[in-house]
Design a protein around this motif. Structure first.
Motif, PDB file in Angstrom:
ATOM      1  N   GLY A  11       5.243   9.267   5.154  1.00 32.09           N
ATOM      2  CA  GLY A  11       4.719  10.451   5.837  1.00 32.09           C
ATOM      3  C   GLY A  11       4.340  11.517   4.832  1.00 32.09           C
ATOM      4  N   LYS A  12       4.868  12.723   5.008  1.00 31.60           N
ATOM      5  CA  LYS A  12       4.573  13.848   4.113  1.00 31.60           C
ATOM      6  C   LYS A  12       5.447  13.837   2.869  1.00 31.60           C
ATOM      7  N   PHE A  13       6.342  12.851   2.762  1.00 33.86           N
ATOM      8  CA  PHE A  13       7.299  12.812   1.660  1.00 33.86           C
ATOM      9  C   PHE A  13       7.013  11.685   0.690  1.00 33.86           C
ATOM     10  N   ARG A  14       7.476  11.881  -0.539  1.00 33.98           N
ATOM     11  CA  ARG A  14       7.386  10.870  -1.579  1.00 33.98           C
ATOM     12  C   ARG A  14       8.801  10.580  -2.047  1.00 33.98           C
ATOM     13  N   ILE A  15       9.172   9.323  -2.028  1.00 29.49           N
ATOM     14  CA  ILE A  15      10.485   8.901  -2.496  1.00 29.49           C
ATOM     15  C   ILE A  15      10.270   8.234  -3.852  1.00 29.49           C
ATOM     16  N   VAL A  16      10.881   8.768  -4.880  1.00 33.25           N
ATOM     17  CA  VAL A  16      10.747   8.235  -6.232  1.00 33.25           C
ATOM     18  C   VAL A  16      11.999   7.409  -6.501  1.00 33.25           C
ATOM     19  N   TYR A  17      11.775   6.170  -6.945  1.00 34.39           N
ATOM     20  CA  TYR A  17      12.909   5.259  -7.110  1.00 34.39           C
ATOM     21  C   TYR A  17      12.713   4.345  -8.305  1.00 34.39           C
ATOM     22  N   ARG A  18      13.785   3.664  -8.655  1.00 38.35           N
ATOM     23  CA  ARG A  18      13.803   2.693  -9.751  1.00 38.35           C
ATOM     24  C   ARG A  18      14.630   1.509  -9.275  1.00 38.35           C
ATOM     25  N   ARG A  19      14.236   0.338  -9.685  1.00 35.12           N
ATOM     26  CA  ARG A  19      15.036  -0.859  -9.409  1.00 35.12           C
ATOM     27  C   ARG A  19      15.775  -1.242 -10.685  1.00 35.12           C
ATOM     28  N   GLU A  20      17.048  -1.530 -10.542  1.00 28.68           N
ATOM     29  CA  GLU A  20      17.846  -2.032 -11.656  1.00 28.68           C
ATOM     30  C   GLU A  20      18.538  -3.282 -11.155  1.00 28.68           C
ATOM     31  N   GLY A  21      17.940  -4.429 -11.456  1.00 31.59           N
ATOM     32  CA  GLY A  21      18.461  -5.690 -10.937  1.00 31.59           C
ATOM     33  C   GLY A  21      18.355  -5.691  -9.424  1.00 31.59           C
ATOM     34  N   GLU A  22      19.469  -5.876  -8.762  1.00 32.88           N
ATOM     35  CA  GLU A  22      19.497  -5.890  -7.302  1.00 32.88           C
ATOM     36  C   GLU A  22      19.657  -4.492  -6.710  1.00 32.88           C
ATOM     37  N   GLN A  23      19.885  -3.500  -7.561  1.00 32.03           N
ATOM     38  CA  GLN A  23      20.100  -2.134  -7.070  1.00 32.03           C
ATOM     39  C   GLN A  23      18.797  -1.374  -6.926  1.00 32.03           C
ATOM     40  N   LEU A  53      12.045  14.538 -14.282  1.00 31.51           N
ATOM     41  CA  LEU A  53      12.531  13.185 -14.575  1.00 31.51           C
ATOM     42  C   LEU A  53      12.121  12.707 -15.960  1.00 31.51           C
ATOM     43  N   ARG A  54      11.228  13.420 -16.604  1.00 32.85           N
ATOM     44  CA  ARG A  54      10.748  12.978 -17.933  1.00 32.85           C
ATOM     45  C   ARG A  54      11.728  13.315 -19.010  1.00 32.85           C
ATOM     46  N   PRO A  62      12.479   3.442 -18.406  1.00 27.50           N
ATOM     47  CA  PRO A  62      11.991   2.310 -17.605  1.00 27.50           C
ATOM     48  C   PRO A  62      11.129   2.788 -16.437  1.00 27.50           C
ATOM     49  N   ALA A  63      10.380   1.853 -15.873  1.00 29.60           N
ATOM     50  CA  ALA A  63       9.397   2.162 -14.830  1.00 29.60           C
ATOM     51  C   ALA A  63      10.050   2.775 -13.590  1.00 29.60           C
ATOM     52  N   ILE A  64       9.345   3.724 -13.000  1.00 29.90           N
ATOM     53  CA  ILE A  64       9.749   4.249 -11.698  1.00 29.90           C
ATOM     54  C   ILE A  64       8.573   4.097 -10.737  1.00 29.90           C
ATOM     55  N   TRP A  65       8.902   4.054  -9.469  1.00 30.89           N
ATOM     56  CA  TRP A  65       7.931   3.818  -8.416  1.00 30.89           C
ATOM     57  C   TRP A  65       7.999   4.939  -7.394  1.00 30.89           C
ATOM     58  N   GLN A  66       6.912   5.047  -6.628  1.00 30.37           N
ATOM     59  CA  GLN A  66       6.843   6.037  -5.555  1.00 30.37           C
ATOM     60  C   GLN A  66       6.595   5.321  -4.236  1.00 30.37           C
ATOM     61  N   ALA A 119       0.820  -1.222   0.000  1.00 29.00           N
ATOM     62  CA  ALA A 119       0.000   0.000   0.000  1.00 29.00           C
ATOM     63  C   ALA A 119       0.850   1.266   0.000  1.00 29.00           C
ATOM     64  N   GLN A 120       2.093   1.193   0.451  1.00 29.16           N
ATOM     65  CA  GLN A 120       2.973   2.364   0.469  1.00 29.16           C
ATOM     66  C   GLN A 120       3.653   2.591  -0.872  1.00 29.16           C
ATOM     67  N   LEU A 121       3.485   1.658  -1.812  1.00 26.64           N
ATOM     68  CA  LEU A 121       4.188   1.723  -3.088  1.00 26.64           C
ATOM     69  C   LEU A 121       3.203   1.971  -4.228  1.00 26.64           C
ATOM     70  N   LYS A 122       3.664   2.717  -5.233  1.00 25.12           N
ATOM     71  CA  LYS A 122       2.818   3.006  -6.378  1.00 25.12           C
ATOM     72  C   LYS A 122       3.697   3.102  -7.618  1.00 25.12           C
ATOM     73  N   LYS A 123       3.324   2.364  -8.656  1.00 21.54           N
ATOM     74  CA  LYS A 123       4.033   2.462  -9.926  1.00 21.54           C
ATOM     75  C   LYS A 123       3.532   3.712 -10.644  1.00 21.54           C
ATOM     76  N   LEU A 124       4.445   4.550 -11.101  1.00 28.85           N
ATOM     77  CA  LEU A 124       4.072   5.791 -11.774  1.00 28.85           C
ATOM     78  C   LEU A 124       3.980   5.553 -13.276  1.00 28.85           C
ATOM     79  N   SER A 125       2.923   6.046 -13.878  1.00 27.19           N
ATOM     80  CA  SER A 125       2.715   5.822 -15.306  1.00 27.19           C
ATOM     81  C   SER A 125       3.498   6.842 -16.136  1.00 27.19           C
ATOM     82  N   GLY A 126       3.804   6.446 -17.361  1.00 27.16           N
ATOM     83  CA  GLY A 126       4.442   7.359 -18.303  1.00 27.16           C
ATOM     84  C   GLY A 126       5.956   7.400 -18.245  1.00 27.16           C
ATOM     85  N   PHE A 127       6.561   6.465 -17.536  1.00 27.00           N
ATOM     86  CA  PHE A 127       8.021   6.449 -17.433  1.00 27.00           C
ATOM     87  C   PHE A 127       8.559   5.128 -17.967  1.00 27.00           C
TER      88      PHE A 127
END
Length: 72
Positions: free
Chosen positions: A40-52, A71-72, A32-36, A22-30
């Motif tokens: 709390g009041k913050f949003r961390i935008v990230y990407r997974r690349e293999g194990e990284q 980021l676009r 490779p895919a990025i997630w949010q 529930a804390q994770l959300k895939k963001l559309s339009g990116f």
């Protein structure tokens, strides 16, 4: 600060795969895919690349749209 500790804890739990989906959300339009991650009041935008886990941005919610445009 308390917010900083929460963000750090959530990122570590994300890296370990111990966060509720529930804390994770895939963001559309990116490709490779990025997630949010909601922390709390913050949003961390990230990407997974293999194990990284690549943290792209950590922003307060009111500034999220502007940060995503850069980021676009």
């Amino acid at each position: 600060s308390e917010e900083r500790q929460r963000i750090k804890s959530d990122i570590l739990r994300l890296a370990e795969g111990r966060l509720p989906f529930a804390q994770l959300k895939k963001l559309s339009g990116f490709s490779p895919a990025i997630w949010q991650l909601t922390s709390g009041k913050f949003r961390i935008v990230y990407r997974r690349e293999g194990e990284q886990l690549l943290i792209l941005r950590a922003v307060a919610k009111p500034h999220q749209q502007r940060a995503l445009r850069s980021l676009r």
